[in-house]
Scaffold this motif. Sequence first.
Motif, short mmCIF file in Angstrom:
data_model
loop_
_atom_site.label_atom_id
_atom_site.label_comp_id
_atom_site.label_asym_id
_atom_site.label_seq_id
_atom_site.Cartn_x
_atom_site.Cartn_y
_atom_site.Cartn_z
N VAL A 1 -3.35 11.52 62.16
CA VAL A 1 -2.33 11.93 63.12
C VAL A 1 -2.88 13.02 64.03
CG1 VAL A 1 -0.01 12.89 63.40
CG2 VAL A 1 -0.49 11.31 61.51
N LEU A 2 -3.49 14.04 63.45
CA LEU A 2 -4.02 15.15 64.24
C LEU A 2 -5.20 14.70 65.10
CD1 LEU A 2 -3.78 18.06 61.67
CD2 LEU A 2 -2.43 17.76 63.75
N ASP A 3 -6.06 13.86 64.55
CA ASP A 3 -7.20 13.39 65.33
C ASP A 3 -6.73 12.60 66.55
OD1 ASP A 3 -10.03 13.63 65.31
OD2 ASP A 3 -10.19 11.48 64.95
N PHE A 4 -5.70 11.75 66.36
CA PHE A 4 -5.15 10.99 67.48
C PHE A 4 -4.57 11.94 68.53
CE2 PHE A 4 -1.79 8.93 69.82
CZ PHE A 4 -2.28 7.66 70.09
N ALA A 5 -3.78 12.92 68.10
CA ALA A 5 -3.11 13.82 69.03
C ALA A 5 -4.12 14.68 69.80
CB ALA A 5 -2.11 14.70 68.29
N PHE A 6 -5.08 15.26 69.09
CA PHE A 6 -6.07 16.12 69.75
C PHE A 6 -6.95 15.31 70.70
CE2 PHE A 6 -4.91 19.42 66.81
CZ PHE A 6 -5.33 20.60 67.40
N VAL B 1 3.72 12.48 69.05
CA VAL B 1 2.92 11.81 68.02
C VAL B 1 3.50 12.15 66.65
CG1 VAL B 1 0.61 11.52 67.04
CG2 VAL B 1 0.88 12.04 69.49
N VAL B 2 3.82 11.11 65.88
CA VAL B 2 4.33 11.29 64.52
C VAL B 2 3.53 10.38 63.58
CG1 VAL B 2 6.66 11.96 65.23
CG2 VAL B 2 6.13 9.54 64.84
N GLY B 3 3.54 10.73 62.31
CA GLY B 3 2.86 9.92 61.31
C GLY B 3 3.84 9.11 60.49
N ARG B 4 3.33 8.09 59.86
CA ARG B 4 4.09 7.33 58.87
C ARG B 4 3.14 6.98 57.73
NH1 ARG B 4 3.10 2.18 57.78
NH2 ARG B 4 1.93 0.91 59.27
N ARG B 5 3.65 7.05 56.52
CA ARG B 5 2.84 6.70 55.37
C ARG B 5 2.73 5.19 55.24
NH1 ARG B 5 4.42 9.91 50.05
NH2 ARG B 5 2.42 8.96 49.44
N ARG B 6 1.55 4.73 54.83
CA ARG B 6 1.35 3.30 54.60
C ARG B 6 2.06 2.91 53.31
NH1 ARG B 6 -4.25 4.61 55.79
NH2 ARG B 6 -4.88 3.77 57.81
N VAL C 1 6.55 7.52 72.25
CA VAL C 1 6.28 7.97 70.89
C VAL C 1 5.13 7.17 70.31
CG1 VAL C 1 7.21 8.26 68.56
CG2 VAL C 1 8.71 8.59 70.55
N ALA C 2 4.12 7.87 69.81
CA ALA C 2 3.00 7.24 69.09
C ALA C 2 3.22 7.39 67.61
CB ALA C 2 1.68 7.87 69.50
N VAL C 3 3.19 6.27 66.87
CA VAL C 3 3.33 6.28 65.42
C VAL C 3 1.96 5.95 64.82
CG1 VAL C 3 4.56 5.36 63.42
CG2 VAL C 3 5.71 5.50 65.65
#
Length: 288
Positions: free
Chosen positions: A164-169, A253-258, A282-284
């Motif tokens: 999530v952080l890598d995508f956002a940064f 940007v938000v995360g979701r657990r697999r 919104v990016a998931v």
Amino acid sequence: MTAGVDGSPESRAAARWAAGEAVLRQVPLRLVHAVDWPLDPVFPGVGGQDADRWADQVLSETAEELRRRHPQLAITTRCPTARPAAALAAEAADAALLVLGSRGIGGLVGFLVGSVALSTVAATDTPVVLVRSDDEAPDGSDTDAGAGAAIVVGVDIHEAGDRVLDFAFEEAARRGCPLRAVHGWKLPPAYTYVPFFDPDNERDIGRSVTRMAEDMLLPWRQKYPEVAVTSSVFRGSPGERLVQESRGAGLVVVGRRRRRSPLGPHLGAVAHAVLHHAAAPVAVVAHD
């Protein structure tokens, strides 16, 4: 880069956003429309040839519009015959990003049924961006990617948020825009039953959570020193705060657990709230 299109205003906005993002990333764009059979009773009286012609028209018109906007962008089209969620997930398997249309407050737009976009988000490990129609964007603003508005990312100190952080940064670095990291926390349930809770304990917990959030951000601050980062740690609902922060943002940007629920696709409460109510795309991002 892959974008799902179905002729709706939401999917056209998603295609425009995806085209802008593809230009930023210097990658080609693939437009996909999945034809699902049988169409009855959704579209009674519609035959296979009619549906195929309509799908081809939607794809060609969307591609032509995007080529006028971005002459340098390589665009291809695909029209698989399959369940839309499965087809979109398959088409996204070799893409860096899948972009779909969404309908602000009230839920997600499906390609034939309302659950398709939600099912697609849960069916792929590829990051998915959901984009509202231009008519729903604040002040009628364009939804093309690449604007200088800040990116907002939800941070959870209790989750493995590296993806999530890598995508956002990386996205903030690519756009040259600031990044706002948001983390909300709540008191442990046991404190609910303490009749004389010391406010100093709450402040100590808040300071501890803030340190943990800053420690979580530190490797990415060092990896992307060009990104201007601010962080906000607060006691309260992270979903509500992210929805508030989405106003004027370029991307949330938000995360979701697999994970899969026996009852079907499942999203966490934060991602669910943001997908349904955010004022920005919104990016998931799926993570372990």
